[in-house]
Each structure stands twice: as C-alpha cells, then as structure tokens.
Design an enzyme around this catalytic site. Structure first.
Site, mmCIF file in Angstrom:
data_model
loop_
_atom_site.group_PDB
_atom_site.id
_atom_site.type_symbol
_atom_site.label_atom_id
_atom_site.label_comp_id
_atom_site.label_asym_id
_atom_site.label_seq_id
_atom_site.Cartn_x
_atom_site.Cartn_y
_atom_site.Cartn_z
ATOM 1 N N GLU A 7 17.848 65.412 48.471
ATOM 2 C CA GLU A 7 18.759 66.165 47.963
ATOM 3 C C GLU A 7 19.643 67.495 48.937
ATOM 4 O OE1 GLU A 7 18.156 64.266 43.969
ATOM 5 O OE2 GLU A 7 17.525 65.759 46.017
ATOM 6 N N ASP A 82 15.825 63.300 43.277
ATOM 7 C CA ASP A 82 15.931 63.195 41.829
ATOM 8 C C ASP A 82 15.525 62.490 40.889
ATOM 9 O OD1 ASP A 82 15.643 65.877 42.214
ATOM 10 O OD2 ASP A 82 18.173 66.341 41.508
ATOM 11 N N ASP A 84 16.765 61.349 38.154
ATOM 12 C CA ASP A 84 16.778 60.445 36.603
ATOM 13 C C ASP A 84 18.417 59.795 37.368
ATOM 14 O OD1 ASP A 84 18.878 62.622 38.486
ATOM 15 O OD2 ASP A 84 19.025 64.347 36.910
ATOM 16 N N GLU A 86 21.002 60.200 38.440
ATOM 17 C CA GLU A 86 21.768 60.433 38.761
ATOM 18 C C GLU A 86 21.108 60.289 40.357
ATOM 19 O OE1 GLU A 86 25.177 61.345 39.808
ATOM 20 O OE2 GLU A 86 25.216 60.612 37.549
ATOM 21 N N TYR A 295 11.478 69.895 37.021
ATOM 22 C CA TYR A 295 13.168 69.639 37.527
ATOM 23 C C TYR A 295 13.890 69.947 36.140
ATOM 24 C CZ TYR A 295 16.908 66.168 38.425
ATOM 25 O OH TYR A 295 18.268 65.760 38.456
ATOM 26 N N ARG A 297 16.939 68.700 34.644
ATOM 27 C CA ARG A 297 17.270 67.747 33.291
ATOM 28 C C ARG A 297 16.882 67.398 32.853
ATOM 29 N NH1 ARG A 297 20.710 68.492 38.838
ATOM 30 N NH2 ARG A 297 22.319 70.092 38.948
ATOM 31 N N HIS A 342 11.052 62.172 31.245
ATOM 32 C CA HIS A 342 10.409 63.428 31.835
ATOM 33 C C HIS A 342 10.360 63.943 31.222
ATOM 34 C CE1 HIS A 342 14.021 61.717 34.611
ATOM 35 N NE2 HIS A 342 13.327 61.525 34.442
#
Length: 861
Positions: A7, A82, A84, A86, A295, A297, A342
């Site tokens: 990203e 990432d 997740d 998103e 991470y 989130r 996670h």
C-alpha cells in the site's frame, strides 16, 4: 522480475530492502479505485452490478500506470497488501485492473504478514495463497451497503431537512448515541444527599471512616437527603465513642489485560495520551511501516508463540522470578469476524523498549508496556475493612484500605478508566485490632448531588460502539471525524456535545427511518457481514434483503412535502421543544403575541434557509423566533430582554440572527452588538455586558508602549498589538489574560510568522524525497507549519505536531499536494486579448482525396 504490490511507499522501501535483487516493490497508495460518487454506481436492478473508477488525481493515475508497466515486464505478481478485509480488497482491485489492461503476469500469488520484519516478510513469500473470495465478497457487500444507504438517504435529507448534509449507516448510529446521551443529561434531575465522615487517627496514621449505619438503619446513598438529617447524624458521630468491632482482611488478585486490539488501543491512547482515534491510527501506521509493531487493525488478543517467548525473556531479564508466571498467559476473543485470526498489536522486538520519537514514541511505549504486562504475574493486594461502633450499637462507621503486597504487572502497566468514581478510593489504614478506640479529630458532613451520566469522550464512545457491535474498530476514527467535519457534534474539554443540526438529523431519522438507526439493526447487519466474510452467507442475498425494505421507505419519504416533514417533526419533538410550563400557560404560547394582545400565537417548528427554528404561526405579523436548540424558552429566548445596562440604562437584549445568537445594547444604528460564543455555558447578563464592552485593553506593551487589545473576531478570540495578532484559546481568556502572558503570546506569534525579514529556521530536517531527490524540511509558516522539498510545500494537519513528522509522513504529504495540481493564483484578471483583424479570404480550393482519407483514418483510430 517479480513484482510485489503493497500500500505505502514507506512499506515498499522496507520490503524491497528485505527481498533484495530480482524483486521490484511498488506502492498502490491505498485503494487504486472506488465507486464513482454519483447515482448508478451500484445498480440493484442489475444484480447489484458495481462500476469502479480509478481515482482521478495525478499521483494515482501515474502510479497505476507504473504498476501496469512493471506488471507487463514481470514473470510473477505478488500481492502483499495488508492482512485484513481492506487489504484483500486492494489486492483484488489491482488484480482486476491489470486484467482489464491485459497486463497480468501468468503467475499471481497473494501473501500476508503481520509485521514488517525480514523474518515475517521472507517467511510469507514461502507460503503464498490465493485471494480470499469470502473477504472480497464481504468488502463488496459493505461498500455497496454504505453506498446505497448514503446515496439514497442523503438526497432525501437535502430536500426535506434544512441544514442536513449527509447520513451514513454507522455514522448516523454513532451520532444517535451522542444525542441520546444528551437527552439523558437534559432529563436528569439531581437528588441531594449527604455523607458523614469521621477524621480519625491511630498510631500517628490518619484515616477516614464513613458513617454506614445511623440510628439502627443502614445508610444507602440517598438516605441522608437533606441538611437536617445530615446534621443529626453528624452530631451522633461527634458525641459517640467508637470502638473497633471487626477487622476483616481479604486477599485480592488483579490479572493483566490482554495486549491491545485496534479498539482498546484507541481507547487507552485517548485516556492516557489524549490522542484522537485518527491520530492514534496515524502514529500506529507509521510504527507498523517502520517494522516496530505488528499490524494495527485487528480484533485478536492473542500473541504468536515466539512473541510470547520473547516477552517472557524480556520480563526475566528485567525482573526477578516472581514477576514471571510459570505458564504463558493465553487470551481469546469472542469476536466473530475474520480479523480475529490476526495477532494483537504488539512490538516486533521485545528487546527494543523504545521506537520513534514524539507521539509515535509515546504510543510505542504504551503498546510495549501493555504487551509485556500481559505475560506478567498477577498483582497481589490485600483489602482491609474495619468496622467501628458506638456503645449503643446503633451507629456504625466503616474504613477501608488497600495495600499492594506484590505489584506483579503493576510494575509495568495499569489500565486507565473512563469516568472513574472516586468516592470509594481506598487509602492506607493503620494496624488495628478489635477493642481499639482510634482518636476522633473531627467530623465532616458534606453535601452532594447525584450526577447525570457523563458525555461521551472519544475513548468511551469507541468502547460503547464496540460493546454494541456497531461498525468495526478500524473504521471508528473516520466515523468520528465525519461527525465533526459535518458539524453534527463539537468537542469541549474532550467531550462530545450534540449540535442542533445533529439533534435534528437524529430526530428525522428516528421519525422516518427508525429501523435503520436502531442499535440492534446496525449490530445485526455487522453480524451478517461477518457471516459473509466467513463464507456462510451470500453477499448479494444480504444486499437484496436490505434494499427491498429500504428503497420503498426512502421513496415514501421523498414523496412528502417539506412542510409535511416539518409538521411531523414538530409533533415528534413536542416534549423536547415545548415542555410543560410552570406558569400553566400552553407550552406553545408565544410571548410576543400575548404581549400585543394578538389572537392565536402558537409556536411551531419551522424550516428556513439557515436551518430549523421555532417560529410563531402569526408570521409575518409576529417575528418571534427561537433557536431550535433552546427548548421551552420564552422570556429567556433570543428575542428577550436580559436586563439593563447600569451605566446607560439601556436594555440588553438577546437575539438570533443569520449567523447565530447575539446580544444587543440599544436600538437602531447606534446599537452595539456582540455574538454569543459557544464556549459560554453559563451565559447571563454579566457576560453580555462584558462582550458588549469589548475590546478590552490589557495594557501598554513594555517595549513599544502601544496598547495591547483583547477581543473576539470572526475567527475567534485574539490579541492585537501594533497591527499584529495572536490567537487566544477561549472566550474566557479574553477577559483573564494578563500582561506577561499577552506579551509572551504575541512574541510566539511573531516567531511563527518568521520574525519579519529574517529567514525562518527549519523545525526539523528529514531525508531526501524519493522523486525529487531534494532534502525535505519541516518549516514554520505564516499560516501554520508545513513540509517542503524546496519545490512543493504541503501544510501539516492541525492534529500532527510539526516536530514529530516522520520521513514517511513528509513524503505522503508532499505527494498528496502534488496530486492536487498547482494552486490557483489570485490577483488581477488578465485583460481580454485583442481581437485579431479578420484574415483576408483566400480563394476556395478543392481538398485532396488523400487528405480526406487521412482524416477518416484518424477518426477510426
């Protein structure tokens, strides 16, 4: 060549270093495309077909082209966004975009890692997988759901509700929480109660003992409800001789909390560091991209086995064996969504107790201590309760104390609390035994009043949203920021206050869309989205069930006239806007009509160009108006006389104008007026006279001899001296600021302006920008601090301290400014170009066939 997509540029730079030659790592700069912000981007009638559009800014277009060009030259594409929902969606967008551009390599793989360390990245490359379609479907469902909610409901608001800006599926429910709390506070009626406390002492140690039984009756919180009963109880304690009857000691254990999740990190950073949710996530993002933390989130509370071992080694190195439990602590979460897989947020290296500087350093320290404490021994405490009675046995005192016998994890970390009740805080007690008679040094009877529930702070709002299962922790920061940007709420002393527009919007949604702002409905929708992410529900089925009920309801409201909507809200809000009056008059009674002997004169909710207000039905004969947010006011309304100026004898009136409430002294052109600031909760005649007397002369500047003025202007309270200005924090500062403070503030403001002709010194020097190869600096500017590479200047956001700006943040700010294009220059309009004299006509010539053929070919191309 192997192409890796992540990203952010900072993440790309770090990962390319880990992977070495043969790999090219490019950043997508987050999402590369989104639904166009217009009608028809999601088409329910076409099986929820969705149109996607590449972001139009220059940086994004150039980056997408760079990714496409690199993909065409690559043998393998590795999507490493990432881990997740998103992140999965970004990878899907990149993959779909490259397919359409026919730039997709034959070999495509997806890898995820929970931390940006060499071991985590290289290990992930050895375990590639396919894209997770369930996560992608959950993303598509959520994005379509939010689009359909917002783009269907917002036009209804614009047409039917004055001043409304937008509504969102989660945003509107978060606003309702704030408004509901405001209603609880307004409906609250304080109860008086008293406490009686004896000041006692034994062996040189003072302690407090509270009266818990009086005249044989156990005292509840509100038992002593007036001064008379409190004084009788106080006298009984003063006259009695109290002896220790019972000493009870109980051991207590406190266990550490698990490591941080996204939500608990936002809450604790707000409580302990004063960070907003958005600022917390920005700092955490920087720490993650720097490889300092995992991470950020996540809903998971567990740590990887190797991390637990590292934490236990760090504890053993710093503390003796008693601080390390025999077995590792294991935590589990009840969350149902896929992000539970996670890890919790933790340091990547437990031998590193510091990382970053400024706010990033503070946040890292919080994360480090919480993670380490989660693997430490419990704290052992001892709670002692001492009961004292008088000879009659009818009066009883109680003293409590708490002693930490072994600190355990307290040595590293203790969790903060919102709105902690301090009435029952425990102190240290002296050693006492049955039969002891401690000395009595005095007795206090103290009056108290029950308190309404506290307004939400950012931490407590996030906590409540999570408790109700509304939204996802990763979206809370943006949701809360939207409420503030739309002016639906305001922050005062770190608490949320509902603005009039927010209250009216909530009332509208409750009246016309009650199901869609109900807490259980929104939480249930989150559960269904989790079912999609787990592969247990089909995403289009979810959307279809939502749309078949929501669209007809929106159409029904859209067909109503604005006056019908206002009338319905007038009835719905009647108890709030027109509460019963103590004088027995009709709550809708218009004081102006009554004073003038005019017939009728009932007040009703009205909609105007500048929002909702309360007006008289006899308009235009009666111009009485009251702001929407002043329920039940009549003589204290905006059109009321507050009192009289003692010097001039003129009336002081409170009124409402186009730009809000104001006070006025006198009439006509000679009248003095002053706006009423929002930060004055106790506004009265005294404050009105103070505002009307502005500007206030603080005194003569010690260096120039010129006067320093304090006043309130269009942009808030300020100081003025010799044509230069300095901001003040609040309205009260205008009247409280002294000479020393005023001189200091003016000097600081002058320094920020660059000190006249002197060249400003950089606040901070950073590395080189990857594109321009020029050194980046953080500079003070006339309109606030900014970051520059010598060519492009980018303003630093207000919630970001200039001295804490990192290299990655500087690159991001500069790139974002470049993407916006050159600033439009203001100045004189250019004179219109002189018209050229018409050219002399040439004789017409026949076009050659070859030219015609070329033009046709060009059109076909």
């Amino acid at each position: 060549m192997q192409l890796v997509i992540v990203e952010s540029p900072a993440k790309a730079k770090t990962i390319e270093k880990y992977l070495g030659p043969g790999f090219k790592v490019l950043a997508s700069y987050g999402h590369v495309r989104d639904l166009p912000p217009k009608d028809g981007s999601v088409r329910p009638d076409e099986d929820f077909a969705m149109d996607w559009e590449v972001y139009s800014d220059k940086r994004n277009r150039e980056q997408v082209k760079a990714i496409s060009d690199a993909a065409k030259k690559s043998d393998r594409l590795i999507l490493a966004t990432d881990p997740d929902r998103e992140g999965e969606a970004i990878s899907w967008h990149v993959l779909d975009l490259l397919k359409k551009r026919k730039a997709l390599p034959a070999d495509v793989q997806r890898v995820t890692f929970n931390a940006i360390t060499k071991a985590a990245v290289t290990g992930a490359m050895e375990k590639p997988r396919e894209l997770d379609q369930d996560l992608i479907d959950a993303y598509l469902a959520r994005r379509a759901l939010d689009y359909l909610f917002g783009f269907t409901l917002s036009p209804v608001l614009w047409r039917k509700l004055p001043g409304a800006k937008s509504a969102g599926r989660v945003q509107s429910v978060a606003l309702k929480l704030i408004v509901d709390r405001e209603r609880e506070i307004e409906a609250f009626r304080a109860d008086e109660y008293w406490s009686v406390v004896a000041k006692m002492e034994q062996d040189g140690t003072a302690f407090d003992a509270r009266l818990v039984r009086f005249d044989g009756e156990k005292l509840e919180k509100l038992t002593l409800g007036n001064e008379g009963s409190a004084m009788a109880a106080k006298k009984a304690v003063e006259d009695g001789r109290f002896t220790v009857e019972e000493v009870e000691t109980k051991p207590l254990k406190r266990h550490p909390s698990p490591p941080f999740t996204t939500s608990t990190l936002q809450q604790e950073a707000a409580r302990k560091l004063g960070f907003s949710a958005s600022h917390t996530m920005r700092c955490a993002q920087s720490l993650y991209e720097a490889g300092a933390i995992t991470y950020m989130r996540t809903d998971g509370v567990q740590m990887d086995g190797s991390a637990i071992s590292a934490a236990r080694r760090a504890i053993a190195d710093r503390y003796d064996g008693h601080y390390l439990p025999e077995k590792p602590r294991m935590y589990s979460s009840k969350a149902k969504n896929a992000q539970e897989a996670h890890e919790a947020i933790r340091p990547t290296d437990f031998s590193r107790d510091r990382a970053g500087s400024g706010d990033e350093g503070k946040l890292y320290s919080l994360i480090y201590k919480r993670a380490m404490a989660s693997q430490m021994a419990a704290a052992n405490l001892e709670r002692t309760t001492v009961t004292l009675r008088d000879p009659t046995g009818r009066h009883e005192l109680r003293a409590t104390g708490q002693v930490v016998k072994f600190p355990g994890f307290f040595a590293v970390y203790q969790e903060g609390f919102d709105d902690k009740d301090t009435d029952d805080e425990d102190g240290l007690l002296p050693a006492m035994a049955k039969g002891d008679s401690p000395a009595k040094n005095g007795v206090d009877a103290t009056q108290h009043f029950t308190q309404p529930p506290p307004r939400f702070a950012e931490a407590s709002l996030v906590k409540r949203l999570e408790e109700l299962g509304i939204g996802r922790p990763s979206t809370y920061a943006s949701t809360i920021q939207t409420l503030r940007d739309r002016d639906y709420v305001r922050m005062e002393k770190n608490r949320f206050f509902a603005e009039d527009s927010g209250r009216l919007l909530t009332a509208f949604l409750e009246r016309f869309f009650p199901r869609y702002v109900a807490y259980d409905f929104t939480a249930g929708m989150e559960d269904e989205l989790d079912e999609v992410s787990g592969g247990r529900e089909e995403w289009k089925t979810l959307l279809s069930q939502f749309w078949k009920d929501f669209k007809p309801k929106a159409d029904e409201v859209m067909e109503q006239m604005p006056s019908e909507v206002t009338k319905a809200l007038d009835v719905y809000l009647e108890d709030y806007l027109f509460p019963a009056r103590e004088d027995g008059h009709n709550p809708r009674w218009c004081p102006v009509c009554a004073e003038n002997g005019r017939e009728g004169g009932e007040l009703h909710l009205r909609g105007g160009r500048f929002g909702a207000f309360i007006g008289c039905e006899n308009y235009p004969e009666c111009n009485f108006r009251r702001r929407f947010g002043q329920p039940g006011a009549d003589d204290g309304s905006d059109d009321a006389v507050m009192g009289e100026d003692p010097e001039s004898g003129l009336p002081v009136e409170r009124k409402t104008g186009r730009f809000g409430p104001y006070v006025q002294l006198g009439e006509g052109k000679e009248a003095k007026r002053a706006s009423i600031p929002k930060d004055l909760d106790d506004f009265d005649l005294e404050w009105a006279l103070k505002l009307l007397a502005l500007p206030r002369i603080v005194g003569a500047h010690p260096e120039t001899g010129l006067e320093i003025e304090a006043a309130i202007g269009r942009y808030g309270p300020y100081l003025r001296h010799d044509g230069k200005y300095a901001k003040l924090q609040g309205t009260r500062d205008v009247f409280d600021v002294g000479m020393n403070r005023a001189v200091d503030l003016l000097a600081q403001a002058a320094a920020q302006r660059g000190g006249g002709r002197q060249k400003a010194e950089p606040i901070k020097t950073l590395g080189k920008h990857p594109t321009s190869e020029a050194e980046m600096k953080v500079m003070p500017g006339r309109y606030g601090p900014y970051v520059t590479d010598g060519t492009t200047n980018a303003t630093i956001p207000k919630d970001m301290k200039p001295e804490d700006v990192t290299e990655a943040q500087a690159i991001e700010l500069i790139d974002a400014r470049i993407a916006k294009g050159p600033a439009k220059k203001k100045g004189r309009k250019k004179a219109p170009a002189k018209k050229k004299a018409p050219a002399k006509k040439k004789p017409a010539t026949k076009k050659k066939p070859a030219a015609k053929k070329t033009a046709a070919k060009k059109d076909a191309d």
